[in-house]
Design an enzyme around this catalytic site. Structure first.
Site, mmCIF file in Angstrom:
data_model
loop_
_atom_site.group_PDB
_atom_site.id
_atom_site.type_symbol
_atom_site.label_atom_id
_atom_site.label_comp_id
_atom_site.label_asym_id
_atom_site.label_seq_id
_atom_site.Cartn_x
_atom_site.Cartn_y
_atom_site.Cartn_z
ATOM 1 N N GLN A 140 36.320 36.712 8.461
ATOM 2 C CA GLN A 140 36.864 36.033 7.270
ATOM 3 C C GLN A 140 38.321 35.626 7.440
ATOM 4 O O GLN A 140 38.844 34.819 6.696
ATOM 5 C CB GLN A 140 36.790 36.959 6.053
ATOM 6 C CG GLN A 140 35.397 37.271 5.598
ATOM 7 C CD GLN A 140 35.344 38.559 4.803
ATOM 8 O OE1 GLN A 140 35.299 38.547 3.591
ATOM 9 N NE2 GLN A 140 35.349 39.694 5.475
ATOM 10 N N ARG A 181 40.693 44.689 -0.468
ATOM 11 C CA ARG A 181 41.086 46.098 -0.508
ATOM 12 C C ARG A 181 41.187 46.633 -1.942
ATOM 13 O O ARG A 181 40.574 47.647 -2.279
ATOM 14 C CB ARG A 181 42.432 46.253 0.206
ATOM 15 C CG ARG A 181 43.047 47.623 0.096
ATOM 16 C CD ARG A 181 44.310 47.695 0.898
ATOM 17 N NE ARG A 181 44.032 47.692 2.320
ATOM 18 C CZ ARG A 181 43.629 48.742 3.004
ATOM 19 N NH1 ARG A 181 43.438 49.894 2.401
ATOM 20 N NH2 ARG A 181 43.403 48.659 4.288
ATOM 21 N N ARG A 189 18.939 45.185 4.630
ATOM 22 C CA ARG A 189 19.772 44.974 5.821
ATOM 23 C C ARG A 189 21.214 44.742 5.378
ATOM 24 O O ARG A 189 21.465 44.252 4.267
ATOM 25 C CB ARG A 189 19.290 43.759 6.610
ATOM 26 C CG ARG A 189 17.931 43.939 7.243
ATOM 27 C CD ARG A 189 17.987 44.885 8.434
ATOM 28 N NE ARG A 189 16.733 44.909 9.167
ATOM 29 C CZ ARG A 189 15.722 45.737 8.900
ATOM 30 N NH1 ARG A 189 15.812 46.595 7.898
ATOM 31 N NH2 ARG A 189 14.623 45.700 9.637
ATOM 32 N N GLY A 222 48.344 41.535 7.499
ATOM 33 C CA GLY A 222 47.163 40.977 8.157
ATOM 34 C C GLY A 222 47.314 39.479 8.349
ATOM 35 O O GLY A 222 47.902 38.804 7.506
ATOM 36 N N ASP A 226 43.002 38.071 0.353
ATOM 37 C CA ASP A 226 42.504 38.835 -0.807
ATOM 38 C C ASP A 226 42.867 38.194 -2.148
ATOM 39 O O ASP A 226 42.307 38.561 -3.173
ATOM 40 C CB ASP A 226 43.061 40.263 -0.783
ATOM 41 C CG ASP A 226 42.479 41.099 0.337
ATOM 42 O OD1 ASP A 226 41.629 40.587 1.086
ATOM 43 O OD2 ASP A 226 42.880 42.275 0.469
HETATM 44 O O1 F6P Z 1 45.044 42.696 3.175
HETATM 45 C C1 F6P Z 1 44.133 41.820 3.713
HETATM 46 C C2 F6P Z 1 43.041 42.552 4.404
HETATM 47 O O2 F6P Z 1 42.239 41.521 4.884
HETATM 48 C C3 F6P Z 1 42.250 43.542 3.552
HETATM 49 O O3 F6P Z 1 41.251 42.974 2.792
HETATM 50 C C4 F6P Z 1 41.721 44.492 4.580
HETATM 51 O O4 F6P Z 1 41.466 45.771 4.059
HETATM 52 C C5 F6P Z 1 42.816 44.546 5.578
HETATM 53 O O5 F6P Z 1 43.484 43.309 5.517
HETATM 54 C C6 F6P Z 1 42.314 44.857 6.970
HETATM 55 O O6 F6P Z 1 43.315 44.622 7.883
HETATM 56 P P1 F6P Z 1 43.426 45.137 9.394
HETATM 57 O O7 F6P Z 1 42.069 45.579 9.819
HETATM 58 O O8 F6P Z 1 43.908 43.952 10.128
HETATM 59 O O9 F6P Z 1 44.421 46.236 9.362
#
Ligand code: F6P
Length: 349
Positions: free
Chosen positions: A281, A173, A273, A12, A129
């Site tokens: 983020q 995650r 809500r 990511g 993370d």
């Molecule tokens: O690993 C970083 C992270 O931001 C996680 O917190 C999240 O689950 C994941 O990447 C989501 O990544 P993408 O939607 O880009 O596959």
């Protein structure tokens, strides 16, 4: 000694990636080396998408979010002849070293390539993370926490005005670092993370107690990786339905905030809500702290290449930049320890 250095970003994206790329490239140029952009993570080496980087390519990128190299979650170990193709591209491009910027998955591949093939790679720890071992902080985390904290501050004023419960779903995650830090900084009343099996019933009791004590609004921060946990023993990870896993076997998370919000409203009767911060983020400009950390990591990585210290990862210990073995850094994730959660708990309810 290295003269041709490849650089890739995998997994990511994360604020500060460009700052690392700039630092590695500038220090390499100062040493008279060539730097090659490996496009889109490990995919660039599997498919041979490699281009020279020029000084102008890294000019003006320090404050820019994302990555100028592109990124994917390609895992060479899951592709037909993937590893052989990585090694072949590396040789064809006459590379002497690779700087891999990534999290547990990207650096896990780097560690394995180094262990199994003596692959000359150094790592830089990236992830919002903050769950990589071997380093106190990854770059990108500070930016994510800053964005989440600002969101919580904003939700506070609207929660107060309407007497509502506001649930904020943040990323994380396997580890609740973003939830714990932004929750503490934003004064959240309930914080739910993957590491702590707080039940939905307990969370609702906490909210009811708070409201009995005179408060008529509350803020709940939940990590996307928190499993809805019940006193009956049932646990449920909320993931995007019908979405395939990536090449590292991860499902796409997201949605626990909605499910939790519904539970809270039904069980307590408080109007609730939900806000899902999602990729907000990860996007945009890094904080000054992340720019500085990313820059220091990049210089350290280039120095490790210079010293021929492969199989190592730049790391932050206290305020000092050190290096640790890639193997150790990727052996297990750094999760939130109970003493950190206790800080968050001290203000719950
Ligand atoms: O690993 C970083 C992270 O931001 C996680 O917190 C999240 O689950 C994941 O990447 C989501 O990544 P993408 O939607 O880009 O596959």
């Amino acid at each position: 000694m290295a003269t041709r250095v490849g650089i890739l970003t995998g997994g990511g994206d994360c604020p500060g990636l460009n700052a690392v790329i700039r630092a590695v490239t500038r220090r390499s140029f100062d040493r008279g080396w060539d730097v090659l952009a490996v496009r889109e993570g490990w995919r660039g080496l599997v498919e041979g998408i490699v281009q020279p980087l020029e000084r102008r390519d890294v000019s003006g990128i320090l404050p820019r979010g994302g990555t100028i190299l592109g990124t994917t979650r390609t895992n060479p170990y899951r592709l037909e002849s993937g590893v052989e193709r990585v090694l072949a591209t590396f040789e064809r491009e006459r590379l002497d070293a690779l700087v891999a910027i990534g999290g547990e998955d990207t650096l896990g591949v780097a560690a394995r390539l180094h262990a199994e093939h003596g692959f000359p790679v150094v790592g830089v720890p990236k992830t919002i993370d903050n769950d990589l071992s071997g380093t106190d902080y990854t770059f990108g985390f500070d930016t994510a926490v800053t964005i989440a904290t600002e969101a919580i501050d904003r939700l506070h004023t609207t929660a107060e005005s309407h007497n509502r419960v506001m649930v904020v779903e943040v990323m994380g995650r396997h580890a609740g670092w973003i939830a714990v830090h932004s929750g503490i900084a934003g004064g959240a009343d309930v914080i739910l993370i993957p590491e702590q099996l707080v039940t939905v019933e307990e969370a609702c009791r906490g909210l009811e107690k708070r409201h009995e004590g005179g408060k008529d609004f509350s803020i709940v921060v939940v990590s996307e990786g928190y499993e809805l946990t019940y006193e009956s023993g049932e646990r449920r990870l909320v993931a995007g339905e019908a979405r395939a896993t990536d090449q590292f076997g991860h499902v796409a998370l997201g949605g626990v905030g909605d499910a939790l919000g519904r539970e809270i409203e039904e069980r307590t009767g408080f109007e609730t809500r939900v806000t899902v911060l999602g990729h907000v983020q990860r996007g945009g400009t890094p904080t000054p702290r992340d720019r500085v950390l990313a820059t220091r990591y990049g210089l350290k990585a280039a120095d490790l290449v210079h010293e021929g210290r492969f199989g190592r990862m730049a790391a932050l210990h206290g305020d000092e930049l050190v290096d640790v073995s890639l193997e150790d850094a990727t052996a297990e994730l750094k999760t939130v320890p109970p003493e950190w959660y206790a800080v968050a708990q001290a203000f719950s309810g």
